[in-house]
Design an enzyme around this catalytic site. Structure first.
Site, PDB file in Angstrom:
ATOM      1  N   CYS A 163      -0.913   8.135   2.157  1.00  0.00           N
ATOM      2  CA  CYS A 163      -1.516   7.480   3.325  1.00  0.00           C
ATOM      3  C   CYS A 163      -2.895   6.914   3.041  1.00  0.00           C
ATOM      4  O   CYS A 163      -3.465   6.231   3.896  1.00  0.00           O
ATOM      5  CB  CYS A 163      -1.609   8.455   4.488  1.00  0.00           C
ATOM      6  SG  CYS A 163      -2.651   9.864   4.092  1.00  0.00           S
ATOM      7  N   CYS A 198       0.017  15.878   4.440  1.00  0.00           N
ATOM      8  CA  CYS A 198      -1.413  15.903   4.758  1.00  0.00           C
ATOM      9  C   CYS A 198      -2.073  17.170   4.212  1.00  0.00           C
ATOM     10  O   CYS A 198      -3.254  17.155   3.860  1.00  0.00           O
ATOM     11  CB  CYS A 198      -1.625  15.841   6.269  1.00  0.00           C
ATOM     12  SG  CYS A 198      -0.646  14.572   7.088  1.00  0.00           S
TER      13      CYS A 198
HETATM   14 FE1  FES Z   1      -3.072  10.920   5.848  1.00  0.00          FE
HETATM   15 FE2  FES Z   1      -2.391  12.985   7.285  1.00  0.00          FE
HETATM   16  S1  FES Z   1      -1.714  10.954   7.544  1.00  0.00           S
HETATM   17  S2  FES Z   1      -3.659  12.947   5.572  1.00  0.00           S
END
Ligand code: FES
Length: 143
Positions: A33, A102
């Site tokens: 992400c 995450c």
């Molecule tokens: Fe990136 Fe949770 S969406 S760390």
């Protein structure tokens, strides 16, 4: 969707900030992400006497970072380096599967900060340790 503990650590994260003249600093990015976590360690006689973090990430990243810092504070380097994202998420009462990636940020940043300290002290740093975030090894433990 989130446990009470996750919400607690998200809305009231422990150990946020940075340590001036930290003994070890680790910064990692989440390949999935693009979020970032930075961990600062103060180490005395092999014990983590203080830890702070900054996370540029989602709520689950903040909560897992907060819990990870709580889990390693007061621990020896050996104990702290055994931290896993599984242990952190279990301590938080679990995370939704879609948010498990995450929690890797916290584990990786803690390990990176310990390794940074060890390198500065001229200690051996295992190079076989999986970074978990480069995506090259096909590690699926966070899936
Ligand atoms: Fe990136 Fe949770 S969406 S760390």
């Amino acid at each position: 969707m989130y446990s009470e503990k996750v919400m607690d650590h998200f809305t009231n994260p422990r150990n946020v900030g940075e340590i001036e003249n930290a003994d070890g600093i680790g910064q990692v990015g989440n390949a999935k992400c693009g979020d970032i976590m930075k961990v600062y360690l103060k180490i005395e006689n092999d014990i983590i006497v203080d830890v702070k973090f900054k996370t540029f990430g989602c709520g689950a990243a903040v909560a897992t970072s907060s819990m990870a810092t709580e889990l390693i504070k007061g621990k020896t380097l050996d104990e702290a380096s055994k931290i896993t994202n599984k242990a952190v998420t279990e301590a938080l009462g679990g995370l939704p599967p879609v948010k498990m990636h995450c929690s890797v940020l916290a584990e990786e940043a803690v390990i990176a900060a310990i390794d940074d300290y060890k390198k500065k002290m001229g200690m051996d740093v295992p190079d076989t340790r999986c970074s978990g975030c480069c995506g090259k090894c096909g590690d699926t433990r966070t899936e």
